[in-house]
Design a protein around this motif. Structure first.
Motif, PDB file in Angstrom:
ATOM      1  N   ALA A   9       0.875  -1.068   0.020  1.00 15.19           N
ATOM      2  CA  ALA A   9       0.021   0.044  -0.026  1.00 15.19           C
ATOM      3  C   ALA A   9       0.778   1.202  -0.018  1.00 15.19           C
ATOM      4  CB  ALA A   9      -0.809  -0.080   1.041  1.00 15.19           C
ATOM      5  N   VAL A  10       0.409   2.204  -0.721  1.00 14.02           N
ATOM      6  CA  VAL A  10       1.159   3.616  -0.565  1.00 14.02           C
ATOM      7  C   VAL A  10       0.915   4.369   0.566  1.00 14.02           C
ATOM      8  CG1 VAL A  10       1.233   3.348  -3.200  1.00 14.02           C
ATOM      9  CG2 VAL A  10      -0.599   4.399  -2.290  1.00 14.02           C
ATOM     10  N   ASN A  11      -0.175   4.135   1.283  1.00 20.32           N
ATOM     11  CA  ASN A  11      -0.538   4.776   2.582  1.00 20.32           C
ATOM     12  C   ASN A  11      -0.571   3.601   3.633  1.00 20.32           C
ATOM     13  OD1 ASN A  11      -2.959   3.513   1.223  1.00 20.32           O
ATOM     14  ND2 ASN A  11      -3.983   4.665   2.743  1.00 20.32           N
ATOM     15  N   ARG A  12      -0.655   4.305   4.863  1.00 20.39           N
ATOM     16  CA  ARG A  12      -0.528   3.646   5.953  1.00 20.39           C
ATOM     17  C   ARG A  12      -2.021   3.993   6.885  1.00 20.39           C
ATOM     18  NH1 ARG A  12       1.555   0.227   4.092  1.00 20.39           N
ATOM     19  NH2 ARG A  12       3.545   0.068   3.688  1.00 20.39           N
ATOM     20  N   ASN A  13      -2.290   5.205   6.565  1.00 19.19           N
ATOM     21  CA  ASN A  13      -3.737   5.578   6.957  1.00 19.19           C
ATOM     22  C   ASN A  13      -4.918   5.752   6.171  1.00 19.19           C
ATOM     23  OD1 ASN A  13      -1.198   6.512   9.009  1.00 19.19           O
ATOM     24  ND2 ASN A  13      -3.028   6.345  10.420  1.00 19.19           N
ATOM     25  N   CYS A  14      -5.911   5.537   6.471  1.00 17.47           N
ATOM     26  CA  CYS A  14      -7.148   5.711   5.556  1.00 17.47           C
ATOM     27  C   CYS A  14      -7.286   6.985   5.342  1.00 17.47           C
ATOM     28  CB  CYS A  14      -8.338   5.149   6.355  1.00 17.47           C
ATOM     29  SG  CYS A  14      -9.845   5.399   5.458  1.00 17.47           S
ATOM     30  N   PRO A  15      -7.553   7.473   4.132  1.00 21.92           N
ATOM     31  CA  PRO A  15      -7.692   8.796   3.586  1.00 21.92           C
ATOM     32  C   PRO A  15      -9.024   9.412   4.035  1.00 21.92           C
ATOM     33  CG  PRO A  15      -7.829   7.257   1.753  1.00 21.92           C
ATOM     34  CD  PRO A  15      -7.316   6.779   2.873  1.00 21.92           C
ATOM     35  N   SER A  17     -10.685   8.340   7.066  1.00 22.69           N
ATOM     36  CA  SER A  17     -10.736   8.525   8.736  1.00 22.69           C
ATOM     37  C   SER A  17      -9.396   8.724   9.322  1.00 22.69           C
ATOM     38  CB  SER A  17     -11.469   7.089   9.237  1.00 22.69           C
ATOM     39  OG  SER A  17     -10.554   6.043   8.984  1.00 22.69           O
ATOM     40  N   GLY A  18      -8.349   8.419   8.612  1.00 21.31           N
ATOM     41  CA  GLY A  18      -7.197   8.737   9.333  1.00 21.31           C
ATOM     42  C   GLY A  18      -6.662   7.299  10.071  1.00 21.31           C
ATOM     43  N   ASP A  19      -7.841   6.524  10.528  1.00 14.14           N
ATOM     44  CA  ASP A  19      -7.236   5.275  11.150  1.00 14.14           C
ATOM     45  C   ASP A  19      -6.178   4.293  10.319  1.00 14.14           C
ATOM     46  OD1 ASP A  19      -8.971   6.076  13.037  1.00 14.14           O
ATOM     47  OD2 ASP A  19     -10.751   4.939  12.423  1.00 14.14           O
ATOM     48  N   PRO A  20      -5.520   3.363  11.135  1.00 16.42           N
ATOM     49  CA  PRO A  20      -4.815   2.402  10.155  1.00 16.42           C
ATOM     50  C   PRO A  20      -5.458   1.788   9.323  1.00 16.42           C
ATOM     51  CG  PRO A  20      -4.228   2.460  12.581  1.00 16.42           C
ATOM     52  CD  PRO A  20      -5.608   3.206  12.329  1.00 16.42           C
ATOM     53  N   ILE A  21      -4.807   1.289   8.143  1.00 15.20           N
ATOM     54  CA  ILE A  21      -5.383   0.725   6.950  1.00 15.20           C
ATOM     55  C   ILE A  21      -5.413  -0.994   7.628  1.00 15.20           C
ATOM     56  CG2 ILE A  21      -5.002   2.156   5.213  1.00 15.20           C
ATOM     57  CD1 ILE A  21      -2.542   0.272   4.406  1.00 15.20           C
ATOM     58  N   LYS A  22      -6.345  -1.428   6.936  1.00 14.17           N
ATOM     59  CA  LYS A  22      -6.403  -2.883   7.012  1.00 14.17           C
ATOM     60  C   LYS A  22      -6.332  -3.961   5.990  1.00 14.17           C
ATOM     61  CE  LYS A  22      -9.240  -2.381  11.028  1.00 14.17           C
ATOM     62  NZ  LYS A  22     -10.671  -2.452  11.637  1.00 14.17           N
ATOM     63  N   GLU A  23      -5.958  -5.156   6.184  1.00  4.26           N
ATOM     64  CA  GLU A  23      -5.732  -5.942   4.806  1.00  4.26           C
ATOM     65  C   GLU A  23      -7.053  -6.435   3.964  1.00  4.26           C
ATOM     66  OE1 GLU A  23      -2.855  -8.098   2.810  1.00  4.26           O
ATOM     67  OE2 GLU A  23      -2.391  -7.649   5.023  1.00  4.26           O
ATOM     68  N   ASP A  24      -7.996  -6.231   4.691  1.00  2.00           N
ATOM     69  CA  ASP A  24      -9.431  -6.576   3.967  1.00  2.00           C
ATOM     70  C   ASP A  24     -10.003  -5.284   3.328  1.00  2.00           C
ATOM     71  OD1 ASP A  24     -10.233  -5.372   6.123  1.00  2.00           O
ATOM     72  OD2 ASP A  24     -11.981  -6.540   6.614  1.00  2.00           O
ATOM     73  N   SER A  25      -9.356  -4.287   3.233  1.00  2.00           N
ATOM     74  CA  SER A  25      -9.810  -3.100   2.795  1.00  2.00           C
ATOM     75  C   SER A  25      -8.784  -2.254   1.890  1.00  2.00           C
ATOM     76  CB  SER A  25     -10.215  -2.131   4.028  1.00  2.00           C
ATOM     77  OG  SER A  25     -11.022  -2.681   4.831  1.00  2.00           O
ATOM     78  N   LEU A  26      -8.226  -3.103   1.078  1.00  2.00           N
ATOM     79  CA  LEU A  26      -7.143  -2.512  -0.128  1.00  2.00           C
ATOM     80  C   LEU A  26      -8.224  -2.537  -1.565  1.00  2.00           C
ATOM     81  CD1 LEU A  26      -4.274  -4.690   0.900  1.00  2.00           C
ATOM     82  CD2 LEU A  26      -4.841  -2.380   1.677  1.00  2.00           C
ATOM     83  N   THR A  27      -7.641  -1.725  -2.337  1.00  3.88           N
ATOM     84  CA  THR A  27      -8.071  -1.447  -3.775  1.00  3.88           C
ATOM     85  C   THR A  27      -6.849  -1.198  -4.454  1.00  3.88           C
ATOM     86  OG1 THR A  27      -9.844  -0.954  -5.103  1.00  3.88           O
ATOM     87  CG2 THR A  27      -8.817   0.859  -3.604  1.00  3.88           C
ATOM     88  N   LEU A  28      -7.013  -1.515  -5.848  1.00  5.06           N
ATOM     89  CA  LEU A  28      -5.899  -0.939  -6.880  1.00  5.06           C
ATOM     90  C   LEU A  28      -6.632   0.353  -7.546  1.00  5.06           C
ATOM     91  CD1 LEU A  28      -3.187  -2.036  -7.759  1.00  5.06           C
ATOM     92  CD2 LEU A  28      -4.425  -3.309  -9.560  1.00  5.06           C
ATOM     93  N   PHE A  36      -7.490   1.158   3.085  1.00  6.61           N
ATOM     94  CA  PHE A  36      -8.753   2.006   3.921  1.00  6.61           C
ATOM     95  C   PHE A  36      -8.856   1.202   5.155  1.00  6.61           C
ATOM     96  CE2 PHE A  36      -9.044   2.821  -0.466  1.00  6.61           C
ATOM     97  CZ  PHE A  36      -9.273   4.170  -0.454  1.00  6.61           C
ATOM     98  N   CYS A  37      -9.499   1.797   6.359  1.00  8.78           N
ATOM     99  CA  CYS A  37      -9.602   1.221   7.417  1.00  8.78           C
ATOM    100  C   CYS A  37     -10.622   0.017   7.538  1.00  8.78           C
ATOM    101  CB  CYS A  37     -10.132   2.164   8.432  1.00  8.78           C
ATOM    102  SG  CYS A  37     -11.449   3.282   8.403  1.00  8.78           S
ATOM    103  N   ASN A  38     -11.530   0.161   6.398  1.00  5.71           N
ATOM    104  CA  ASN A  38     -12.621  -0.988   6.359  1.00  5.71           C
ATOM    105  C   ASN A  38     -13.093  -0.831   5.012  1.00  5.71           C
ATOM    106  OD1 ASN A  38     -15.192   0.946   6.171  1.00  5.71           O
ATOM    107  ND2 ASN A  38     -14.371   1.726   8.243  1.00  5.71           N
ATOM    108  N   PRO A  39     -13.959  -2.043   4.910  1.00  2.00           N
ATOM    109  CA  PRO A  39     -14.396  -2.014   3.299  1.00  2.00           C
ATOM    110  C   PRO A  39     -15.555  -0.845   2.958  1.00  2.00           C
ATOM    111  CG  PRO A  39     -14.588  -4.226   4.478  1.00  2.00           C
ATOM    112  CD  PRO A  39     -13.899  -3.247   5.548  1.00  2.00           C
TER     113      PRO A  39
END
Length: 64
Positions: A9-15, A17-28, A36-39
Motif C-alpha cells: 500500500a502507498v499509504n498507512r492511514n485511511c484517507p 478516517s485517518g485510522d490505520p489501514i487493514k488487509e481486507d480494505s485494499l483496492t488497486l 482503507f480502515c474498512n471495506p
C-alpha cells in the motif's frame, strides 16, 4: 489479478478516517495499492472515483 497486500500500500492511514489501514480494505487505483480502515471506506472511494472518471469522460467526449 494478484492478491493485494498491505505491505504494498502507498499509504498507512485511511484517507477518509485517518485510522490505520487493514488487509481486507485494499483496492488497486491506477496501478497502486491504496488502503482503507474498512471495506465501507474502500467502497466509498471506489464509488467516488468511478463517479468523477465518468464525469471527466463525458466532458472529454462532449469537447471532441
Amino acid at each position: 489479478m494478484h492478491e493485494l497486500r498491505i505491505s504494498d500500500a502507498v499509504n498507512r492511514n485511511c484517507p477518509w478516517s485517518g485510522d490505520p489501514i487493514k488487509e481486507d480494505s485494499l483496492t488497486l487505483y491506477k496501478g497502486a495499492v491504496v488502503g482503507f480502515c474498512n471495506p465501507g471506506c474502500r467502497d466509498k472511494f471506489e464509488k467516488a472515483v468511478n463517479h468523477f472518471e465518468a464525469a471527466l469522460a463525458r466532458v472529454a467526449h462532449a469537447n471532441s
